[in-house]
Design a protein around this motif. Structure first.
Motif, PDB file in Angstrom:
ATOM      1  N   LEU A  49       1.504 154.189  -8.072  1.00  0.00           N
ATOM      2  CA  LEU A  49       1.995 154.180  -9.456  1.00  0.00           C
ATOM      3  C   LEU A  49       0.944 154.752 -10.398  1.00  0.00           C
ATOM      4  O   LEU A  49       1.246 155.543 -11.298  1.00  0.00           O
ATOM      5  N   ILE A  50      -0.321 154.364 -10.207  1.00  0.00           N
ATOM      6  CA  ILE A  50      -1.387 154.892 -11.051  1.00  0.00           C
ATOM      7  C   ILE A  50      -1.573 156.384 -10.794  1.00  0.00           C
ATOM      8  O   ILE A  50      -1.773 157.177 -11.714  1.00  0.00           O
ATOM      9  N   THR A  51      -1.505 156.788  -9.539  1.00  0.00           N
ATOM     10  CA  THR A  51      -1.612 158.211  -9.228  1.00  0.00           C
ATOM     11  C   THR A  51      -0.497 158.989  -9.894  1.00  0.00           C
ATOM     12  O   THR A  51      -0.713 160.063 -10.479  1.00  0.00           O
ATOM     13  N   LEU A  52       0.708 158.450  -9.844  1.00  0.00           N
ATOM     14  CA  LEU A  52       1.863 159.138 -10.416  1.00  0.00           C
ATOM     15  C   LEU A  52       1.735 159.277 -11.925  1.00  0.00           C
ATOM     16  O   LEU A  52       1.937 160.356 -12.480  1.00  0.00           O
ATOM     17  N   THR A  53       1.388 158.172 -12.621  1.00  0.00           N
ATOM     18  CA  THR A  53       1.285 158.237 -14.073  1.00  0.00           C
ATOM     19  C   THR A  53       0.149 159.138 -14.522  1.00  0.00           C
ATOM     20  O   THR A  53       0.178 159.679 -15.623  1.00  0.00           O
ATOM     21  N   GLY A  54      -0.867 159.313 -13.681  1.00  0.00           N
ATOM     22  CA  GLY A  54      -1.937 160.219 -14.044  1.00  0.00           C
ATOM     23  C   GLY A  54      -1.614 161.665 -13.771  1.00  0.00           C
ATOM     24  O   GLY A  54      -2.158 162.569 -14.416  1.00  0.00           O
ATOM     25  N   ALA A  55      -0.717 161.938 -12.811  1.00  0.00           N
ATOM     26  CA  ALA A  55      -0.430 163.319 -12.424  1.00  0.00           C
ATOM     27  C   ALA A  55       0.742 163.923 -13.170  1.00  0.00           C
ATOM     28  O   ALA A  55       0.774 165.134 -13.394  1.00  0.00           O
ATOM     29  N   ILE A  56       1.721 163.099 -13.573  1.00  0.00           N
ATOM     30  CA  ILE A  56       2.941 163.647 -14.178  1.00  0.00           C
ATOM     31  C   ILE A  56       2.678 164.393 -15.484  1.00  0.00           C
ATOM     32  O   ILE A  56       3.197 165.487 -15.685  1.00  0.00           O
ATOM     33  N   PRO A  57       1.873 163.866 -16.415  1.00  0.00           N
ATOM     34  CA  PRO A  57       1.732 164.588 -17.691  1.00  0.00           C
ATOM     35  C   PRO A  57       1.102 165.964 -17.555  1.00  0.00           C
ATOM     36  O   PRO A  57       1.362 166.833 -18.370  1.00  0.00           O
ATOM     37  N   ARG A  58       0.269 166.183 -16.542  1.00  0.00           N
ATOM     38  CA  ARG A  58      -0.423 167.465 -16.438  1.00  0.00           C
ATOM     39  C   ARG A  58      -0.364 168.004 -15.007  1.00  0.00           C
ATOM     40  O   ARG A  58      -1.370 168.047 -14.303  1.00  0.00           O
ATOM     41  N   PRO A  59       0.786 168.380 -14.537  1.00  0.00           N
ATOM     42  CA  PRO A  59       0.856 168.933 -13.181  1.00  0.00           C
ATOM     43  C   PRO A  59       0.205 170.309 -13.119  1.00  0.00           C
ATOM     44  O   PRO A  59       0.311 171.107 -14.048  1.00  0.00           O
ATOM     45  N   ARG A  60      -0.457 170.560 -12.015  1.00  0.00           N
ATOM     46  CA  ARG A  60      -1.088 171.869 -11.823  1.00  0.00           C
ATOM     47  C   ARG A  60      -0.250 172.779 -10.930  1.00  0.00           C
ATOM     48  O   ARG A  60      -0.648 173.904 -10.656  1.00  0.00           O
ATOM     49  N   ASN A  61       0.892 172.243 -10.443  1.00  0.00           N
ATOM     50  CA  ASN A  61       1.783 173.002  -9.563  1.00  0.00           C
ATOM     51  C   ASN A  61       1.052 173.524  -8.331  1.00  0.00           C
ATOM     52  O   ASN A  61       1.218 174.666  -7.921  1.00  0.00           O
ATOM     53  N   ILE A  62       0.234 172.680  -7.748  1.00  0.00           N
ATOM     54  CA  ILE A  62      -0.445 173.023  -6.503  1.00  0.00           C
ATOM     55  C   ILE A  62       0.249 172.289  -5.360  1.00  0.00           C
ATOM     56  O   ILE A  62       0.753 171.174  -5.528  1.00  0.00           O
ATOM     57  N   GLU A  63       0.286 172.900  -4.206  1.00  0.00           N
ATOM     58  CA  GLU A  63       0.947 172.293  -3.054  1.00  0.00           C
ATOM     59  C   GLU A  63       0.088 171.169  -2.504  1.00  0.00           C
ATOM     60  O   GLU A  63      -1.095 171.352  -2.194  1.00  0.00           O
ATOM     61  N   LEU A  64       0.706 169.992  -2.350  1.00  0.00           N
ATOM     62  CA  LEU A  64       0.023 168.847  -1.776  1.00  0.00           C
ATOM     63  C   LEU A  64       0.264 168.733  -0.278  1.00  0.00           C
ATOM     64  O   LEU A  64      -0.650 168.407   0.481  1.00  0.00           O
ATOM     65  N   PHE A  65       1.502 169.001   0.131  1.00  0.00           N
ATOM     66  CA  PHE A  65       1.813 168.995   1.573  1.00  0.00           C
ATOM     67  C   PHE A  65       3.125 169.737   1.770  1.00  0.00           C
ATOM     68  O   PHE A  65       3.838 170.074   0.809  1.00  0.00           O
ATOM     69  N   SER A  66       3.447 169.983   3.009  1.00  0.00           N
ATOM     70  CA  SER A  66       4.716 170.623   3.381  1.00  0.00           C
ATOM     71  C   SER A  66       5.335 169.828   4.516  1.00  0.00           C
ATOM     72  O   SER A  66       4.651 169.096   5.238  1.00  0.00           O
ATOM     73  N   TYR A  67       6.660 169.956   4.660  1.00  0.00           N
ATOM     74  CA  TYR A  67       7.324 169.263   5.755  1.00  0.00           C
ATOM     75  C   TYR A  67       8.403 170.181   6.342  1.00  0.00           C
ATOM     76  O   TYR A  67       8.925 171.082   5.686  1.00  0.00           O
ATOM     77  N   ARG A  68       8.711 169.907   7.585  1.00  0.00           N
ATOM     78  CA  ARG A  68       9.716 170.686   8.310  1.00  0.00           C
ATOM     79  C   ARG A  68      10.764 169.727   8.850  1.00  0.00           C
ATOM     80  O   ARG A  68      10.443 168.662   9.376  1.00  0.00           O
ATOM     81  N   SER A  69      12.024 170.104   8.662  1.00  0.00           N
ATOM     82  CA  SER A  69      13.123 169.281   9.153  1.00  0.00           C
ATOM     83  C   SER A  69      14.299 170.183   9.472  1.00  0.00           C
ATOM     84  O   SER A  69      14.609 171.101   8.706  1.00  0.00           O
ATOM     85  N   ASP A  70      14.943 169.930  10.627  1.00  0.00           N
ATOM     86  CA  ASP A  70      16.121 170.699  11.015  1.00  0.00           C
ATOM     87  C   ASP A  70      17.392 170.158  10.387  1.00  0.00           C
ATOM     88  O   ASP A  70      18.468 170.738  10.556  1.00  0.00           O
ATOM     89  N   ASN A  71      17.299 169.057   9.663  1.00  0.00           N
ATOM     90  CA  ASN A  71      18.466 168.495   8.998  1.00  0.00           C
ATOM     91  C   ASN A  71      18.962 169.476   7.938  1.00  0.00           C
ATOM     92  O   ASN A  71      18.169 170.026   7.165  1.00  0.00           O
ATOM     93  N   PRO A  72      20.262 169.742   7.871  1.00  0.00           N
ATOM     94  CA  PRO A  72      20.765 170.726   6.903  1.00  0.00           C
ATOM     95  C   PRO A  72      20.551 170.313   5.452  1.00  0.00           C
ATOM     96  O   PRO A  72      20.632 171.154   4.559  1.00  0.00           O
ATOM     97  N   ASP A  73      20.293 169.040   5.207  1.00  0.00           N
ATOM     98  CA  ASP A  73      20.065 168.589   3.839  1.00  0.00           C
ATOM     99  C   ASP A  73      18.625 168.145   3.654  1.00  0.00           C
ATOM    100  O   ASP A  73      18.330 167.205   2.912  1.00  0.00           O
ATOM    101  N   ALA A  74      17.707 168.848   4.269  1.00  0.00           N
ATOM    102  CA  ALA A  74      16.300 168.480   4.133  1.00  0.00           C
ATOM    103  C   ALA A  74      15.798 168.652   2.714  1.00  0.00           C
ATOM    104  O   ALA A  74      14.833 168.003   2.304  1.00  0.00           O
TER     105      ALA A  74
END
Length: 820
Positions: A264-289
């Motif tokens: 929660l603290i991480t979220l409230t600190g990051a939302i006002p000033r996002p840097r639009n940097i990739e934090l992670f990626s994921y792969r899923s074969d589900n059609p609604d990934a």
């Protein structure tokens, strides 16, 4: 500037420079502005109190009181009275809750920690306390050398906590501030030895005091340079005091301890000033990934200040999760979702992102993680356990329908007792609003949908620049202003659901990622998100999405939904036209899904910065401070005017002024200035002037009324005789230093007046009525001058017209006279 004023400024400067070492402790630096304002205010209060006749110990006491009031204004202004400008009793209780939350954050969060209100309160308050101690030691008690101890304590704690993120510049700044403070006091001490000659040296030892001061400055600079450069050439014998410990992290956690960076603290600190940097990626074969939320954890306890984990107990992770809470054996058409996640270098301390409800995970090292069995969250057991991690998670694909949720049986007592609790001091507005919005809803599901529809409707606006806390006061402010971001929507809906009898908690994590092709999705820091999870017996905890223009609505949240073969990726409630939808960027990675959720728009950096920490910079608080400053300046005007007038009459700082001491003959103006000062001093201390008496009779009246001793009576008599010679003698020659006589007589008057009279003479001197008279005379003179200017201007403009009119009136008369 006097020596005491210099010491006041330099002590505040030294504290501010030493406070810079605390900058690595939080992810943002805006709190430093608030700390500097507190340091300046403490110094100003100390300077004002030192001009009063109070005891010296009252100066730090007054500074502590001022610091406490500033903290109340800064961190508990929402509970203030009189329009939020004056702290009240509720402000003290709210400040205590914020402090308690801050102490909890200190124990649990890694460095750099997000800027929660509690942590900012601790840092600003600590800097303010150090400022009080340094000012008291260096200025009030004139022991500047001892002021280095609190400065060293501040630097040691800050640098020790910062660990590897510390910087030698912080030491240079703190040491420079301390040296400047020492130089200021040293210069004052040296100047008391006598006149400082800066001419040519005489003989070998002719350097004198000036050379001593110059050598002292050179020694100080040389010592600072050696302290900075010498460690680079010396071998290391261990980490020492500031980096002590072996086998532990910088945060003080030993092996196997849980590194709990609250999402929660991480979220409230990051939302006002996002840097639009990739934090992670994921792969899923589900059609609604691209509709999968990756949940890091959930918070199930709300104490009125913030959401937190109800139980901090964890167990070692073995690769599997306990059965999802509340999930029954009915046919849910539930398949399984397998997701492969790869963490990037930008995410080095966090709970593990996973789809919910997870049933299994394949990790590189299970011992690096601890399981929270209540919320099925994985917490890091070692620092940076998540950095560069690749893992796989298997989760259930739960798909209830609206009909099945309407007919779900009541939750068991165990769930209701834990997840229906709300604070007793919850603002009544929250309860009243929840009951009003859901007045027509019959079931728990219909109430949840009604709340969701209300939040996503046209009355609310998504705004990431609002206050970042999630307590009861922020909730009330959110409902009044109808503006906020996901934390406010999720927290408020969860509390309202509990009020309506629906068990609820707040989940945190990330909205679905952006496609990168080949079933790979990218998650950036702009996708930090919070949402409420509501409990339905037989179906467990289900996600609802109340935040407008954010995320994806689950299929079961549509009140008319039928059994679905798979969840749809389209939201059932379209964003309202009145809500501010962020425009997608022109970058090719901004695909259709990103435009739908609104996560690809670039938010202005300035807006995020403005929302970082509102504290003393908010409009309401600034208005209150400015108003208080103006009132204080108005109240102190008589005291300041009287002090300056006395200094001008009697002289100060070694410069000759009217009535000042000196070896040369005094002028008539100097003698009369000394007499005026004696009359005004008696007036301030309770003896009003009597213009009908001669100076000698006036001095006798003052001495008898105040019962002056022989020394003070004689001093007043000398001033009166000198004044009579100036007024009545053909030539007056006055060689006596009348300033010393005025001060002697004034001391006698002060002794007769008592403590109350002396305080009144300083704060509200009666002779300051002359200032009011002068202002009135100046205003009258200005008004007359302006009236004269206006009259002349009007005469200049209308003069030709009046003359022309007069000639026309006279012309017929002259013509008539000629004909006759």
């Amino acid at each position: 500037m006097t020596t005491r004023a210099k010491l006041t400024v330099y002590s505040a400067l030294a504290t501010a420079l030493a406070a810079l070492c605390l900058t690595p402790l939080l992810t943002t630096k805006g709190w430093l502005t608030h700390a500097f304002l507190v340091v300046a205010a403490v110094a100003a209060v100390g300077a004002g109190l030192r001009r009063t006749p109070f005891y010296r110990w009252t100066v730090p006491a007054g500074q502590l009181l001022a610091l406490f009031v500033l903290l109340l204004i800064g961190f508990a202004s929402s509970a203030a009275v009189f329009g939020g400008l004056v702290p009240g009793p509720e402000s003290v209780r709210l400040l205590g809750r914020v402090l308690g939350q801050g102490l909890h954050d200190v124990r649990d969060y890694a460095i750099p920690a997000p800027p929660s209100a509690g942590l900012r309160l601790i840092l600003v308050g600590a800097v303010g306390l150090i400022a009080v101690v340094v000012d008291a030691v260096a200025v009030t008690y004139r022991r500047s050398a001892l002021a280095g101890l609190p400065l060293l304590a501040l630097y040691s704690v800050g640098n020790g906590l910062a660990g590897d993120q510390g910087n030698w510049l912080w030491f240079a700044a703190a040491a420079a501030g301390y040296l400047v403070l020492l130089f200021a006091e040293g210069q004052d001490r040296i100047s008391r030895w006598g006149r400082i000659f800066r001419g040519a040296d005489r003989g070998e030892g002719g350097g004198g005091v000036g050379a001593l001061g110059q050598n002292g400055r050179q020694i100080g600079v040389l010592a600072l340079a050696l302290a900075l450069l010498l460690p680079a050439f010396l071998p290391r014998w261990g980490d020492g005091l500031l980096h002590a410990g072996s086998g532990t992290s910088a945060g003080g956690r030993g092996p196997g301890a849980v590194s709990s960076l609250d999402p929660l603290i991480t979220l409230t600190g990051a939302i006002p000033r996002p840097r639009n940097i990739e934090l992670f990626s994921y792969r899923s074969d589900n059609p609604d990934a691209d509709s999968i939320y990756l949940r890091t954890g959930s918070l199930d306890a709300f104490d009125g200040t913030s959401w937190k984990r109800g139980s901090v107990a964890t167990v070692p992770f073995t690769g599997t999760f306990p059965a999802p809470e509340g999930l029954g054996s009915v046919d849910l058409a539930a398949g399984q979702l397998k997701t492969d996640v790869r963490i990037g270098p930008q995410l080095d301390d966090a709970w593990l992102p996973m789809p919910y409800p997870a049933v299994g995970a394949t990790l590189r090292d299970n011992s690096a993680w601890q399981l929270d069995p209540v919320t099925s969250s994985l917490l890091p057991a070692r620092e940076k356990a998540i950095k560069g991690l690749s893992y796989s998670v298997t989760a259930l694909d739960v798909r209830p329908t609206a009909t099945s949720l309407r007919t779900a049986p009541p939750a068991p007592d165990r769930i209701r007792d834990q997840y229906l609790t709300v604070p007793r001091d919850l603002p009544p507005m929250v309860r009243d609003t929840a009951l009003r919005i859901t007045a027509r809803a019959k079931t728990g599901y219909d109430k949840a949908v009604a709340l969701r529809d209300w939040f996503t409707g046209p009355d609310f606006t998504y705004d990431a620049t609002t206050r970042t806390d999630s307590g009861s006061d922020a909730m009330k402010d959110f409902l009044e202003r109808r503006r906020g971001f996901c934390v406010h929507f999720a927290s408020t809906m969860a509390v309202m659901a509990r009020i309506l009898g629906v068990p609820a908690r707040v989940a945190l994590g990330f909205t679905p990622g952006n496609t990168k092709g080949n079933n790979v999705y990218s998650v950036t820091d702009a996708m930090y998100h919070a949402w409420p999870e509501l409990y339905f017996e037989g179906y467990g905890w289900l996600r609802f999405e109340p935040t407008p223009t954010r995320g994806v609505q689950p299929d079961y949240s549509d009140p008319v939904s039928a059994p679905a073969t798979r969840p749809t990726s389209q939201p059932t409630v379209q964003p309202q036209a009145s809500a501010p939808v962020q425009l997608p960027s022109a970058h090719p990675d901004c695909d259709a899904k990103l435009r739908r959720t609104g996560d690809c728009g670039d938010r202005p950096e300035s807006a995020g910065g403005a929302a970082e920490e509102s504290w003393l910079l908010s409009g309401k608080v600034l208005t209150g401070l400015v108003t208080a400053a103006l009132l204080l300046a108005l109240l102190l005007t008589p005291m300041v005017w009287r002090t300056l007038l006395r200094r001008r009459r009697l002289g100060a700082g070694g410069r000759r002024r009217p009535g000042g001491p000196g070896p040369v003959r005094l002028t008539d103006a100097q003698v009369l200035a000394a007499w005026d000062e004696l009359i005004d001093s008696a007036w301030d201390l309770g003896i009003p002037p009597d213009d009908s008496r001669t100076p000698r009779a006036t001095a006798r009246r003052i001495a008898e009324t105040a019962e002056l001793d022989e020394t003070a009576t004689a001093a007043a008599g000398r001033v009166a005789l000198a004044t009579e010679r100036v007024l009545y003698a053909r030539s007056a020659e006055v060689d006596e230093p009348l300033a010393a006589d005025v001060r002697t007589a004034r001391n006698g008057l002060r002794a007769h007046a008592g403590r109350r009279g002396r305080v009144r003479a300083v704060l509200l001197p009666a002779s300051s009525a002359q200032l009011r008279w002068r202002i009135s005379e100046a205003l009258l003179t200005a008004r007359l001058a302006v009236g004269g200017v206006v009259s002349r201007a009007v005469g200049t403009v209308t003069g030709p017209v009046r003359r022309l009119a007069a000639r026309r009136r006279d012309r017929p008369r002259k013509g008539g006279g000629a004909e006759s």
